[in-house]
Design a protein around this motif. Structure first.
Motif, PDB file in Angstrom:
ATOM      1  N   LYS A 207       0.780  -1.237   0.000  1.00 62.90           N
ATOM      2  CA  LYS A 207       0.000   0.000   0.000  1.00 62.90           C
ATOM      3  C   LYS A 207       0.812   1.288   0.000  1.00 62.90           C
ATOM      4  CE  LYS A 207      -4.382  -1.503   1.954  1.00 62.90           C
ATOM      5  NZ  LYS A 207      -5.364  -1.235   2.990  1.00 62.90           N
ATOM      6  N   GLU A 215      -1.942   3.982   0.386  1.00 65.68           N
ATOM      7  CA  GLU A 215      -3.022   4.106  -0.599  1.00 65.68           C
ATOM      8  C   GLU A 215      -4.095   3.082  -0.259  1.00 65.68           C
ATOM      9  OE1 GLU A 215      -5.481   5.098  -2.698  1.00 65.68           O
ATOM     10  OE2 GLU A 215      -3.760   6.261  -3.349  1.00 65.68           O
ATOM     11  N   GLN A 216      -5.308   3.568   0.093  1.00 59.94           N
ATOM     12  CA  GLN A 216      -6.351   2.650   0.550  1.00 59.94           C
ATOM     13  C   GLN A 216      -7.284   2.174  -0.565  1.00 59.94           C
ATOM     14  OE1 GLN A 216      -5.876   1.521   3.338  1.00 59.94           O
ATOM     15  NE2 GLN A 216      -4.686   3.065   4.382  1.00 59.94           N
ATOM     16  N   LYS A 217      -7.290   2.857  -1.712  1.00 65.89           N
ATOM     17  CA  LYS A 217      -8.277   2.511  -2.736  1.00 65.89           C
ATOM     18  C   LYS A 217      -7.977   1.156  -3.360  1.00 65.89           C
ATOM     19  CE  LYS A 217      -9.378   7.250  -4.125  1.00 65.89           C
ATOM     20  NZ  LYS A 217      -9.050   8.251  -5.121  1.00 65.89           N
ATOM     21  N   GLU A 219      -9.071  -0.101  -6.082  1.00 66.49           N
ATOM     22  CA  GLU A 219      -8.878  -0.123  -7.545  1.00 66.49           C
ATOM     23  C   GLU A 219      -7.456   0.284  -7.954  1.00 66.49           C
ATOM     24  OE1 GLU A 219     -11.288   3.663  -6.620  1.00 66.49           O
ATOM     25  OE2 GLU A 219     -11.077   1.611  -5.898  1.00 66.49           O
ATOM     26  N   LEU A 220      -6.680   0.810  -6.991  1.00 61.49           N
ATOM     27  CA  LEU A 220      -5.300   1.186  -7.334  1.00 61.49           C
ATOM     28  C   LEU A 220      -4.288   0.147  -6.851  1.00 61.49           C
ATOM     29  CD1 LEU A 220      -5.403   5.010  -6.512  1.00 61.49           C
ATOM     30  CD2 LEU A 220      -5.364   3.961  -8.754  1.00 61.49           C
ATOM     31  N   GLN A 221      -4.782  -0.972  -6.298  1.00 52.26           N
ATOM     32  CA  GLN A 221      -3.849  -1.919  -5.669  1.00 52.26           C
ATOM     33  C   GLN A 221      -2.800  -2.468  -6.633  1.00 52.26           C
ATOM     34  OE1 GLN A 221      -5.482  -5.074  -3.275  1.00 52.26           O
ATOM     35  NE2 GLN A 221      -6.430  -3.682  -1.846  1.00 52.26           N
TER      36      GLN A 221
END
Length: 999
Positions: A207, A215-217, A219-221
């Protein structure tokens, strides 16, 4: 535009190309299909990097890098990983007969640009079964990273299916996993990295790009994983230092760092090299990683890296803890991580410690801080601690950097360490924030250099949340003691000062102990009814532990239970003898309690096992002891470990620690941490009741009494109608399954609360619908089996009955086209439950198409398009259900007809397509015998000439064309030959393109 798993796969390739990786399609790689190493690449790397080493010696190195010891993948993988990260020695004789030697690595870790990074897609591998991996990353020809993608636009598959696929690869193509370092499972949204042998619980997102921001989203993992872990320098650093194997009595467990460990340790290394004496002031900083998030692994990794740094010239790392139970646990973890840290020495006594520290060699030494005590000599006590070593390459790593580190008064431990090791440098690791009154932590260790708090750990799934449930059973003590209790210092717990003695007596009063024991057993049985697991009970004193044991074991239905405490055979009452254990016996009990399958379900403790002890299957702690500050935080963290299907830990308070918890929370957030140590169980109960009404509304609502009062036929009609509605379309089905899963998890969390008991039957009915949907919609095993330990309440619900006659008449677990007989068709054509019937037919046809597609590509595609067209029209309401069912039955019958024809004609499955093709041209065939004979010969001639990737090689295609031409010559007019030949080759390309995987 086609949206499928290739969308995510192609995005990954594009991002990796941005990072400087070379993309080569899998079928263009120069390799033998059974081998997984790109041999030319590895040989070229060794030649370029070690030109002075003769070719024979390089060939020997190549052989060692590609041949691994061990009967099982786990052992071969460990053997390879050691060679990958530690290199190997190669010796040879020069022309004069002199012995020469060189240490060779298969990767140049110091100069990332000197290595060859290839990303290859669709790589076919022939093993026990033949498989094709989505993406492989080769570094210098070694296949170190495998990616498995699932379609982000298909609601029926997710990252767990990708993970399961990886586990199947280990069985099917084990040679790939001899080399594997990292696996990535992704459905385009979620992207998780982990070790090839790990359960899904241990796969994690990456993350952070640089360790500062997270980054918690979801869809961006994938993007964050690739840009965070896969820059060449970062990846090589991770491969070399952050992966290791543990040997648990012959069972090898592979572990890799999560992002917070990677960035925390990287910061610690940077700070250490900058601030170590004599260049800096020796204060290397504090790492604050919340308990349960892998702090001891972090310490081991940092130790391993520091030991390898050439500028530190073989340093000595002193791991120093303030209690012997912490010492044992951490020492065991370091011994398991031997591949990283090397041999570890354990100081058994003050004299032993002094001997170890006086030697010049490097290494790792474990000790408790009290071994830095002043000794009693023949002529009295030492006045001050002797100097043991004046070396600068001594680093003291303090675990739980708290109170005992600050004994700077004359003869205090902290002062003694500094006298003994005047040039040592210090780094602190802690799982709990530093007390405000201990603010001089920074003066001792330097500033906090990395924080990983409760909030982030729970969000990442590194720990589970802990809920708090007050269940006070009053203490009969004088009011004055309550005031005193607030003022008593935490460390006074171990003494027999008046207030503690009074509280111990009051807590251990016979009637009270019986009441608490009865409550504990009732609560534990209710909790484990829906959530398998174990519990710890914490009492004020050893005497109270024994009283609690006696009270519990006297109750009916009490599971197996043990008291864990120190013993003093010379002083303890004889009646305590059953609870006295040797060190080995204590280890055996510890192993039993950690094993989720073992019948030992509860342990009663006073202070043993409350720090540095991990039993992930323990999910409940019953507290009947006053605890404060970081002792309290340490204790409750015993139930925050991640375990399969464990949604939370629970602390049940019988003595009144809520005030101390509030105090601990204040300290925690005051020190810059986010998140609460515990959450209120009341909130979870509220959530559970809210979730019940959400899920009930999805089935149209119901009243339990009304349902229970219905006759069986009406009940069956109602359940069928509900399931039929829930199967209306994928979005409705997935929505229901997701919300019902939340409800089942909340039920498991809160099942010990009486307010929840009243709704169990309603929840059971909703679980029943989930079970029926799964049975109809998904073949067994296609959906996640995660949270198996959350038990269903289905047995309490509607009497079990077949929801549709179809499900009762036909075994849906072994469903195939052959069951579509006349009786099946008659039932399907009846009015009612159309969505269910359409779903059943879709599943049967889809499963069948998967099997047939490779045998008759043209026909398969045509039927798949037809299937999608019918379902699309039906879901858009432009086709009524009866018409849709008729269309689907026609598709199924079409397949059955093919089976019948294949049999009657004496053909194999993959010959039928060629038979159809040649029969369609029968008018031009000049053949006396049956067409089948020609078909057998044509197919045999095609198969004889197949080779890997033949469809992309003109000469391979030409050979097949020639062979088929020979078979057809004289049987087909010359003018028609080329046209027919073209059609045969087209069918062969469709049918055998994936040879040798298919066909």
């Amino acid at each position: 535009m086609s949206l499928n798993e290739h969308t995510a796969q192609n995005a990954a390739i594009a991002w990796l190309k941005e990072l400087g990786y070379t993309h080569i399609p899998g079928n263009a790689l120069d390799r033998d299909l059974k081998k997984v190493v790109l041999e030319t690449e590895l040989k070229n790397f060794l030649k370029t990097t070690y030109p002075e080493v003769p070719e024979t010696a390089r060939s020997e190195a190549f052989a060692q890098f590609t041949q691994h010891e061990g009967m099982e993948v786990a052992y071969r993988n460990r053997d390879f990983h050691r060679k990958l990260t530690q290199g190997l020695d190669i010796s040879w004789k020069d022309a004069q007969g002199n012995e020469k030697a060189k240490h060779l690595y298969p990767i140049d870790y110091d100069h990332p640009e000197n290595n060859n990074f290839i990303v290859a897609d669709e790589v076919s591998i022939v093993g026990k079964n033949s498989r094709r991996t989505d993406l492989l990353i080769f570094i210098n020809g070694l296949p170190l990273i495998v990616f498995e993608f699932k379609n982000p636009f298909d609601s029926t598959v997710g990252v767990e299916n990708a993970h399961r696929q990886l586990h199947n690869y280990v069985l099917d193509i084990p040679q790939l996993f001899d080399y594997n370092a990292i696996c990535v499972a992704s459905d385009g949204l979620e992207a998780l990295h982990g070790m090839y042998s790990s359960a899904l619980e241990w796969f994690a997102p990456w993350k952070s790009l640089d360790g500062d921001d997270t980054e918690q989203k979801a869809e961006l993992q994938l993007e964050v994983l690739l840009h965070g872990l896969f820059p060449k320098e970062t990846l090589l650093d991770y491969l070399q230092h952050f992966i290791f194997h543990e040997d648990h009595n012959g069972k090898i467990i592979k572990k890799g760092a999560k992002y917070h460990q990677y960035w925390g340790i990287s910061r610690a290394l940077e700070s250490s090299l900058k601030n170590i004496k004599p260049h800096g002031d020796g204060r290397l900083g504090v790492i604050w990683h919340t308990q349960g998030s892998g702090k001891s692994i972090g310490m081991a990794i940092l130790t391993g890296i520091l030991r390898q740094r050439p500028e530190l010239k073989n340093p000595t790392i002193v791991i120093q803890v303030d209690r012997s139970d912490l010492d044992e646990q951490l020492y065991d973890n370091f011994v398991l991580a031997k591949d990283l840290v090397g041999d570890v020495q354990h100081a058994k006594s003050t004299d032993h410690l002094r001997r170890l520290l006086s030697s010049d060699g490097g290494g790792v030494i474990f000790t408790t801080i009290e071994k830095f005590r002043l000794k009693e000599l023949a002529d009295g006590k030492e006045v001050q601690h002797p100097i043991l070593s004046e070396r600068f390459n001594l680093i003291v790593m303090a675990d739980e950097a708290h109170r005992t580190q600050y004994g700077f008064e004359s003869g205090g431990f902290a002062q003694n360490i500094r006298r003994a090791l005047p040039n040592a440098s210090f780094i602190g690791f802690t799982g709990t924030p530093v007390d405000s009154k201990d603010a001089d932590t920074e003066q001792v260790f330097g500033p906090t250099i990395h924080t990983y708090d409760i909030k982030q750990a729970v969000e990442d799934g590194a720990t589970v949340p802990i809920y708090y449930e007050p269940k006070m059973v009053p203490l009969n003590i004088k009011a004055q003691y309550t005031q005193e209790l607030e003022e008593v210092e935490e460390q006074a717990e171990d003494t027999t000062v008046g207030v503690w003695a009074a509280v111990e007596d009051a807590a251990g009063a016979e009637d009270r102990v019986k009441t608490v024991a009865k409550d504990i057993l009732e609560h534990f049985n209710a909790r484990t009814a829906t959530l398998d697991g174990k519990a710890m009970i914490v009492c004020m004193s050893r005497r109270n532990c024994v009283k609690m044991y006696d009270a519990l074991t006297a109750l009916e239905g009490c599971p197996e239970i043990a008291v864990i405490m120190t013993s003093n055979p010379g002083k303890d009452p004889v009646s305590w003898n059953p609870h006295m254990r040797t060190k080995d016996a204590m280890e055996a009990v510890k192993a039993r309690f950690k094993n989720p399958e073992d019948p030992l379900k509860m342990v009663i403790v006073r202070d043993m096992w409350l720090t540095g002890f991990d039993a992930p299957c323990a999910h409940t702690m019953y507290v009947d002891k006053i605890m404060k500050g970081h002792n309290l935080m340490q204790a409750i963290a015993r139930v925050n470990r991640v375990f399969e299907g464990k949604p939370n830990g629970l602390v049940v308070d019988f003595i009144g620690i809520s005030g101390f918890l509030a105090e601990a929370t204040k300290k925690y957030t005051g020190s810059g941490g986010a998140g609460k140590p515990t959450l209120d169980l009341d909130a979870a109960v509220e959530l559970c009741l809210e979730q019940l009404s959400i899920v009930k509304s999805l089935v149209g609502g119901f009243e339990l009494d009304t349902i229970n009062g219905m006759p069986a036929t009406e009940k069956m009609k109602w359940t069928t109608d509900v399931v039929n509605r829930l199967l209306k379309d994928d979005a409705t089905t997935e929505g229901y399954l997701k919300e019902e899963r939340k409800l089942s998890e909340l039920m498991a969390m809160t099942s010990s609360d009486e307010r929840i008991w009243a709704i169990q039957e309603e929840v059971a009915i909703l679980q029943k619908f989930r079970e029926q949907i799964r049975k109809i919609k998904y073949p067994p095993g296609a959906q996640r089996t995660k949270n198996d330990r959350i038990k269903d309440l289905i047995s309490r619900s509607l009497e079990s009955q077949a929801i549709v006659d179809l499900a009762a008449m036909y075994n849906l677990d072994k469903i195939d086209i052959s069951i579509i007989d006349d009786s099946f068709q008659a039932i399907v054509k009846d009015k009612g439950a159309e969505n269910i019937k359409i779903e059943l037919l879709r599943r049967i046809i889809n499963d069948e198409l998967k099997v047939r597609m490779s045998k008759n590509i043209k026909k398969g595609r045509k039927l798949k398009e037809e299937l999608e067209k019918v379902l699309g029209k039906y879901h858009k309401n432009s086709l009524d259900s009866i018409a849709a069912i008729k269309h689907l039955l026609d598709i199924a019958n079409d397949m059955k007809e093919d089976d019948k024809r294949t049999k009657e004609l004496g053909l194999t499955e993959d010959e039928l397509a060629f038979y159809d093709l040649l029969s369609a041209n029968s008018a031009i065939l000049n053949e006396a015998g049956p067409v089948q004979d020609l078909v057998h010969n044509v197919v045999a001639s095609v198969k004889k000439n197949l080779q890997l990737d033949w469809t992309k090689k003109e000469d391979a295609k030409a050979a097949i064309r020639l062979a088929v031409k020979k078979e057809l010559r004289g049987k087909v007019p010359f003018s028609e030959l080329d046209k027919l030949l073209k059609e045969v080759i087209e069918q062969a390309e469709g049918q055998y393109a994936e040879w040798p995987l298919l066909g």
